[in-house]
Design an enzyme around this catalytic site. Sequence first.
Site, PDB file in Angstrom:
ATOM      1  N   ASP A   1      -8.386   6.919  -9.284  1.00  0.00           N
ATOM      2  CA  ASP A   1      -8.180   6.929  -7.837  1.00  0.00           C
ATOM      3  C   ASP A   1      -9.493   6.971  -7.059  1.00  0.00           C
ATOM      4  O   ASP A   1     -10.198   5.976  -6.960  1.00  0.00           O
ATOM      5  CB  ASP A   1      -7.246   8.080  -7.464  1.00  0.00           C
ATOM      6  CG  ASP A   1      -6.602   7.926  -6.091  1.00  0.00           C
ATOM      7  OD1 ASP A   1      -7.143   7.152  -5.262  1.00  0.00           O
ATOM      8  OD2 ASP A   1      -5.576   8.560  -5.826  1.00  0.00           O
TER       9      ASP A   1
ATOM     10  N   HIS B   1       1.387   8.328  -7.770  1.00  0.00           N
ATOM     11  CA  HIS B   1       1.396   9.729  -7.337  1.00  0.00           C
ATOM     12  C   HIS B   1       2.766  10.400  -7.522  1.00  0.00           C
ATOM     13  O   HIS B   1       2.912  11.253  -8.377  1.00  0.00           O
ATOM     14  CB  HIS B   1       0.915   9.902  -5.898  1.00  0.00           C
ATOM     15  CG  HIS B   1      -0.475   9.437  -5.663  1.00  0.00           C
ATOM     16  ND1 HIS B   1      -1.544   9.891  -6.401  1.00  0.00           N
ATOM     17  CD2 HIS B   1      -0.984   8.553  -4.761  1.00  0.00           C
ATOM     18  CE1 HIS B   1      -2.646   9.314  -5.983  1.00  0.00           C
ATOM     19  NE2 HIS B   1      -2.333   8.488  -4.991  1.00  0.00           N
TER      20      HIS B   1
ATOM     21  N   HIS C   1       0.820  -1.214   0.000  1.00  0.00           N
ATOM     22  CA  HIS C   1       0.000   0.000   0.000  1.00  0.00           C
ATOM     23  C   HIS C   1       0.852   1.262   0.000  1.00  0.00           C
ATOM     24  O   HIS C   1       0.652   2.164  -0.817  1.00  0.00           O
ATOM     25  CB  HIS C   1      -0.940   0.012   1.202  1.00  0.00           C
ATOM     26  CG  HIS C   1      -1.781   1.245   1.291  1.00  0.00           C
ATOM     27  ND1 HIS C   1      -1.349   2.410   1.898  1.00  0.00           N
ATOM     28  CD2 HIS C   1      -3.030   1.518   0.829  1.00  0.00           C
ATOM     29  CE1 HIS C   1      -2.276   3.334   1.806  1.00  0.00           C
ATOM     30  NE2 HIS C   1      -3.319   2.822   1.174  1.00  0.00           N
TER      31      HIS C   1
ATOM     32  N   ARG D   1       4.174   3.742   4.722  1.00  0.00           N
ATOM     33  CA  ARG D   1       3.641   3.838   6.087  1.00  0.00           C
ATOM     34  C   ARG D   1       2.840   2.601   6.482  1.00  0.00           C
ATOM     35  O   ARG D   1       2.588   2.376   7.670  1.00  0.00           O
ATOM     36  CB  ARG D   1       2.782   5.092   6.242  1.00  0.00           C
ATOM     37  CG  ARG D   1       1.507   5.117   5.439  1.00  0.00           C
ATOM     38  CD  ARG D   1       0.721   6.408   5.668  1.00  0.00           C
ATOM     39  NE  ARG D   1      -0.547   6.419   4.968  1.00  0.00           N
ATOM     40  CZ  ARG D   1      -0.723   6.840   3.729  1.00  0.00           C
ATOM     41  NH1 ARG D   1       0.305   7.305   3.042  1.00  0.00           N
ATOM     42  NH2 ARG D   1      -1.927   6.808   3.170  1.00  0.00           N
TER      43      ARG D   1
ATOM     44  N   GLU E   1       3.001  10.831  -1.995  1.00  0.00           N
ATOM     45  CA  GLU E   1       1.843  11.680  -2.275  1.00  0.00           C
ATOM     46  C   GLU E   1       1.813  12.890  -1.345  1.00  0.00           C
ATOM     47  O   GLU E   1       1.357  13.966  -1.744  1.00  0.00           O
ATOM     48  CB  GLU E   1       0.553  10.867  -2.110  1.00  0.00           C
ATOM     49  CG  GLU E   1      -0.713  11.646  -2.391  1.00  0.00           C
ATOM     50  CD  GLU E   1      -1.977  10.816  -2.232  1.00  0.00           C
ATOM     51  OE1 GLU E   1      -3.060  11.327  -2.534  1.00  0.00           O
ATOM     52  OE2 GLU E   1      -1.881   9.652  -1.792  1.00  0.00           O
TER      53      GLU E   1
END
Length: 428
Positions: free
Chosen positions: A317, A266, A202, A205, A232
């Site tokens: 998105d 991104h 993903h 983080r 992003e």
Amino acid sequence: MTTYEAALTWTGRCLERGMQIEVAADGRIGAVGNRLSAEPVRLDRFALLPGFVNAHSHAFQRGLRGRGETFPDNAGSFWTWREAMYNLVDSLDVDKTYALSKRAFDEMLAAGITTVGEFQYVHHNATGEGFALDDAVIRAAHDAGIRLCLLQTYYRTGGIGKTLEGGQRRFATPDPETYWAQIDRLQSGMDDARQSIGVVAHSIRAVPLDDLVQLHEESQRRGCVFHMHLEEQPQEIKDCVDRYGMTPLRVVNEHLSIDPRFTAVHCTHTADADMDEFLAAGGHVCICPLTEANLGDGVAHVPGMVKRGGSVCIGTDSNSRISFTEEIRWLEYVQRVVRQERGSLRGGDGDVARPLFEMATVHGAQSLGVRAGRLDPGAWADLQLIDLDHAALHGWTEDTLLTSYLLGTGNEAIANTCVGGQWIKPLT
């Protein structure tokens, strides 16, 4: 074979008259050329183009449309928007996930999108287990008739070194073994003619570094495409530098073996040196112009990517607006605003329409590892049909049609779409 002849057909370089396309029973293009059949299906007032390829979607976020757009206390940000998204996540069950996904996929087909890369990270019901929502998304794509690359997402932490909290528990993949078992289960039930699967970390983080390395190595062994949100938000970069001593893309460049199967989504705040290294290794970048604008993310340095020979593709998105021509316009126009120049993403001959169209078709197909985006023998017959009589295109010529379509219309000029040789609406 079924043979089609439109008034104009995209050949990869321009729109041409007199071209015919043979579509085989298996849904692939058999041949493209002149006079292949004496009795083709004639599409005399239409132009035939490859369908758009949407390289990055979160279909469930279609449920956010019109929400999270009031700011009573102060200006909002990505992080305040994320709270609205988590509220939607709390309401999801199998039926709602199916309904939202089906609605998004239907709208994509009406927008000329014939393939979607569905970045699927809300896996579980309210119980936080079972991966039931993955199956709902696959079923929605099947029922809509869109080509699906399910980008199955690994999500383990709620921030670098943090546990999952609240709605994030519905994203959980506890370990790589559980993840690969789910990949194998999903893949075994897929329709190979219209569905495929890709591997996703993903974000920096949400995935510990050791897991990221292991995921990517196994994806390469399996020959899967690999996608990841990267850079992003400035906060993401700061947190990564604090933990690892380097930016997220620098972590990726140093710890993974980048190749053309890797897509970074991104890259809004990426340093040029990191991007140079990533692109030189063959990586793709997916830009989501409407979402990045809606969330106030910032503007990626796309002209720099293009000048370095990078492959840029496009995604919808958050699906707050599903119109690929609008995504294409924003991709070019926001660069014009920021740089105060026109034709920021022009090709070598100065034309802007063809490079933008290739980002929306060819590059997206490469990112998802599907044989689509081109009208070539052996590719899937994934097509969009443009109504040449539509008022939005009034005044077109053969030289201006593609530009008129991409820069001058929404979805209204799209008469029909075809996925694997099957038209979404009956031809009349």
